[in-house]
Design a protein around this motif. Structure first.
Motif, PDB file in Angstrom:
ATOM      1  N   GLY A 225       0.777  -1.230   0.000  1.00 64.19           N
ATOM      2  CA  GLY A 225       0.000   0.000   0.000  1.00 64.19           C
ATOM      3  C   GLY A 225       0.813   1.286   0.000  1.00 64.19           C
ATOM      4  O   GLY A 225       0.271   2.357   0.254  1.00 64.19           O
ATOM      5  N   LYS A 226       2.101   1.190  -0.297  1.00 65.69           N
ATOM      6  CA  LYS A 226       2.954   2.385  -0.310  1.00 65.69           C
ATOM      7  C   LYS A 226       2.453   3.416  -1.315  1.00 65.69           C
ATOM      8  O   LYS A 226       2.315   4.598  -0.977  1.00 65.69           O
ATOM      9  CB  LYS A 226       4.401   2.011  -0.653  1.00 65.69           C
ATOM     10  CG  LYS A 226       5.085   1.095   0.331  1.00 65.69           C
ATOM     11  CD  LYS A 226       6.493   0.763  -0.091  1.00 65.69           C
ATOM     12  CE  LYS A 226       6.596   0.078  -1.423  1.00 65.69           C
ATOM     13  NZ  LYS A 226       5.995  -1.240  -1.554  1.00 65.69           N
ATOM     14  N   SER A 227       2.187   2.989  -2.522  1.00 65.76           N
ATOM     15  CA  SER A 227       1.761   3.926  -3.575  1.00 65.76           C
ATOM     16  C   SER A 227       0.431   4.574  -3.229  1.00 65.76           C
ATOM     17  O   SER A 227       0.237   5.773  -3.476  1.00 65.76           O
ATOM     18  CB  SER A 227       1.669   3.207  -4.918  1.00 65.76           C
ATOM     19  OG  SER A 227       2.931   2.734  -5.299  1.00 65.76           O
ATOM     20  N   GLN A 228      -0.490   3.816  -2.674  1.00 70.86           N
ATOM     21  CA  GLN A 228      -1.780   4.383  -2.304  1.00 70.86           C
ATOM     22  C   GLN A 228      -1.632   5.380  -1.167  1.00 70.86           C
ATOM     23  O   GLN A 228      -2.255   6.442  -1.176  1.00 70.86           O
ATOM     24  CB  GLN A 228      -2.763   3.283  -1.907  1.00 70.86           C
ATOM     25  CG  GLN A 228      -4.181   3.793  -1.735  1.00 70.86           C
ATOM     26  CD  GLN A 228      -4.730   4.398  -3.019  1.00 70.86           C
ATOM     27  OE1 GLN A 228      -4.746   3.759  -4.058  1.00 70.86           O
ATOM     28  NE2 GLN A 228      -5.191   5.648  -2.963  1.00 70.86           N
ATOM     29  N   LEU A 229      -0.792   5.071  -0.172  1.00 73.20           N
ATOM     30  CA  LEU A 229      -0.535   6.014   0.913  1.00 73.20           C
ATOM     31  C   LEU A 229       0.033   7.314   0.363  1.00 73.20           C
ATOM     32  O   LEU A 229      -0.420   8.405   0.717  1.00 73.20           O
ATOM     33  CB  LEU A 229       0.440   5.410   1.930  1.00 73.20           C
ATOM     34  CG  LEU A 229       0.963   6.384   2.994  1.00 73.20           C
ATOM     35  CD1 LEU A 229      -0.162   6.836   3.904  1.00 73.20           C
ATOM     36  CD2 LEU A 229       2.097   5.767   3.781  1.00 73.20           C
ATOM     37  N   ILE A 230       1.011   7.203  -0.525  1.00 65.42           N
ATOM     38  CA  ILE A 230       1.628   8.399  -1.106  1.00 65.42           C
ATOM     39  C   ILE A 230       0.599   9.189  -1.908  1.00 65.42           C
ATOM     40  O   ILE A 230       0.527  10.420  -1.790  1.00 65.42           O
ATOM     41  CB  ILE A 230       2.850   8.011  -1.964  1.00 65.42           C
ATOM     42  CG1 ILE A 230       3.950   7.434  -1.066  1.00 65.42           C
ATOM     43  CG2 ILE A 230       3.352   9.213  -2.755  1.00 65.42           C
ATOM     44  CD1 ILE A 230       5.072   6.767  -1.836  1.00 65.42           C
ATOM     45  N   ALA A 231      -0.202   8.510  -2.707  1.00 69.44           N
ATOM     46  CA  ALA A 231      -1.232   9.201  -3.495  1.00 69.44           C
ATOM     47  C   ALA A 231      -2.227   9.912  -2.575  1.00 69.44           C
ATOM     48  O   ALA A 231      -2.636  11.044  -2.854  1.00 69.44           O
ATOM     49  CB  ALA A 231      -1.952   8.209  -4.406  1.00 69.44           C
ATOM     50  N   ASN A 232      -2.599   9.281  -1.479  1.00 68.09           N
ATOM     51  CA  ASN A 232      -3.525   9.905  -0.527  1.00 68.09           C
ATOM     52  C   ASN A 232      -2.902  11.145   0.110  1.00 68.09           C
ATOM     53  O   ASN A 232      -3.571  12.170   0.282  1.00 68.09           O
ATOM     54  CB  ASN A 232      -3.945   8.914   0.554  1.00 68.09           C
ATOM     55  CG  ASN A 232      -4.822   7.808   0.020  1.00 68.09           C
ATOM     56  OD1 ASN A 232      -5.333   7.876  -1.084  1.00 68.09           O
ATOM     57  ND2 ASN A 232      -4.975   6.753   0.803  1.00 68.09           N
TER      58      ASN A 232
END
Length: 118
Positions: free
Chosen positions: A20-27
């Motif tokens: 979920g790294k990319s989703q956290l960064i996008a959020n």
């Protein structure tokens, strides 16, 4: 941790694929953009930047300048900056050409400083 980031602290995100790294960064980027803030995301791997940009979706991607190569992407970035800051500079005719060239020189000078510093 999220509260610290929202409070202005920097963050390094790392971990194995699929966590979920990319989703956290996008959020976090979406939240920062909503607050009219700027965000710099750096990665050694080009696909990581692409995934974050993709996760932002069409509506937010227009606020993103994705730079994979600071040399090859420079002209596209300059054009995008010019288009967003002053579209009339691009289409205002020869009377505006000197202003357009001046802005391009400023962007080029700043990117040259970045290249030398890094």
């Amino acid at each position: 941790m999220l509260a610290q980031v929202l409070g202005g602290r920097s963050l390094a995100v790392y971990g194995p694929p699929g966590t979920g790294k990319s989703q956290l960064i996008a959020n976090l980027v979406a939240n920062a953009l909503a607050q009219d803030k700027r965000v710099l995301i750096v990665s050694q791997k080009r696909p990581a930047l692409d995934v974050v940009a993709q996760r932002l979706g069409e509506d937010l991607r227009r606020f993103v300048a994705l730079v994979h190569d600071p040399i090859r992407d420079r002209q596209a970035l300059c054009d995008r900056i010019l288009a967003s800051l002053a579209p009339e500079l691009l289409y205002g005719g020869s009377a505006r050409e000197s202003e357009r060239l001046q802005l391009l020189r400023v962007v080029d000078d700043e990117s040259a400083w970045f290249d030398a510093a890094h």
